[in-house]
Design a protein around this motif. Structure first.
Motif, short mmCIF file in Angstrom:
data_model
loop_
_atom_site.label_atom_id
_atom_site.label_comp_id
_atom_site.label_asym_id
_atom_site.label_seq_id
_atom_site.Cartn_x
_atom_site.Cartn_y
_atom_site.Cartn_z
N PHE A 131 0.86 -1.18 0.00
CA PHE A 131 0.00 0.00 0.00
C PHE A 131 0.90 1.23 0.00
CE2 PHE A 131 -2.33 -3.48 1.92
CZ PHE A 131 -3.49 -3.46 1.19
N ARG A 132 1.03 1.85 -1.15
CA ARG A 132 1.95 2.97 -1.33
C ARG A 132 1.33 4.30 -0.94
NH1 ARG A 132 5.86 1.65 -5.49
NH2 ARG A 132 5.60 3.76 -6.25
N SER A 133 0.02 4.40 -1.11
CA SER A 133 -0.71 5.59 -0.68
C SER A 133 -2.18 5.20 -0.54
CB SER A 133 -0.53 6.76 -1.67
OG SER A 133 -1.05 6.44 -2.93
N PHE A 134 -2.99 6.12 -0.09
CA PHE A 134 -4.40 5.84 0.13
C PHE A 134 -5.16 5.79 -1.19
CE2 PHE A 134 -3.16 8.03 4.11
CZ PHE A 134 -3.40 6.98 4.97
N VAL A 135 -6.15 4.91 -1.25
CA VAL A 135 -7.08 4.88 -2.38
C VAL A 135 -8.28 5.71 -1.94
CG1 VAL A 135 -8.50 3.44 -3.88
CG2 VAL A 135 -6.29 2.58 -3.05
N PRO A 141 -1.62 3.57 -6.31
CA PRO A 141 -1.52 3.56 -4.85
C PRO A 141 -1.35 2.17 -4.24
CG PRO A 141 -3.78 3.95 -5.53
CD PRO A 141 -2.94 3.98 -6.78
N VAL A 142 -1.73 1.13 -4.97
CA VAL A 142 -1.59 -0.23 -4.47
C VAL A 142 -0.94 -1.06 -5.57
CG1 VAL A 142 -2.76 -2.27 -3.54
CG2 VAL A 142 -3.67 0.02 -3.06
N LYS A 143 0.20 -1.67 -5.23
CA LYS A 143 0.91 -2.52 -6.19
C LYS A 143 1.19 -3.86 -5.52
CE LYS A 143 4.07 -0.71 -8.85
NZ LYS A 143 5.29 -0.02 -9.34
N GLY A 144 1.26 -4.90 -6.34
CA GLY A 144 1.54 -6.20 -5.76
C GLY A 144 2.12 -7.17 -6.76
N ARG A 145 2.39 -8.37 -6.25
CA ARG A 145 2.91 -9.46 -7.06
C ARG A 145 2.07 -10.69 -6.79
NH1 ARG A 145 6.74 -9.09 -10.28
NH2 ARG A 145 7.31 -11.29 -10.18
#
Length: 119
Positions: free
Chosen positions: A62-66, A104-108
Motif C-alpha cells: 500500500f503505497r498511498s491511500f485509495v 496507490p496499491v501494487k503487488g505481485r
C-alpha cells in the motif's frame, strides 16, 4: 455504498472510510477505501481470469491511500513464466491505477497454470 456495505459485513466502522469531513481532520484529502477492499479487488482480478485454485500467492504494497469517489482500474501484467517439479507458474505484477495515473496499491502474484497434458 460499497464501502459502507463492506464495513457493515466485517463489523468495522471508522469515519475515515465514509466521511470526507472527518477524513480531513486526520489529514486526508477525502474518505479512503479500506486496504482489504483494494486487496480483494486485485484478488478478484486474478481469479476472474484464472481458475481460483490457480492463485498460489498474492502480496500487495500500500503505497498511498485509495480515495473514494475517484475512478480507478485493476491491472495485471505477466512478468515471468517458469517451471518446476511442482508445475508451471507465472508471476504477475498487479496494481490499482487511479484516474491520475497513480498506482496507490501494487503487488505481485504467483499463479499455477493448468497442465495441457492428458494424464
Amino acid at each position: 455504498d460499497d464501502v459502507r456495505a463492506y464495513l457493515e459485513t466485517v463489523g468495522l466502522f471508522h469515519k475515515r472510510f465514509v466521511d470526507d469531513d472527518y477524513a480531513r481532520t486526520e489529514g486526508l484529502e477525502r474518505a479512503i477505501i479500506p486496504g482489504n477492499i483494494s486487496f480483494g479487488l486485485l484478488s478478484q482480478l486474478l481469479t476472474s481470469y484464472f481458475p481460483p485454485d490457480s492463485l498460489v500467492k498474492l502480496s500487495v504494497n500500500f503505497r498511498s491511500f485509495v480515495r473514494t469517489g475517484i475512478d480507478f482500474i485493476c491491472c495485471g501484467v505477466v512478468t515471468e513464466k517458469h517451471s518446476s517439479p511442482d508445475g508451471d507458474f507465472i508471476e504477475c505484477e498487479v496494481y490499482l491505477q487511479d484516474e491520475d495515473g497513480q498506482r496507490p496499491v501494487k503487488g505481485r502474484a504467483t499463479l499455477r497454470l493448468r497442465s495441457r497434458r492428458n494424464d
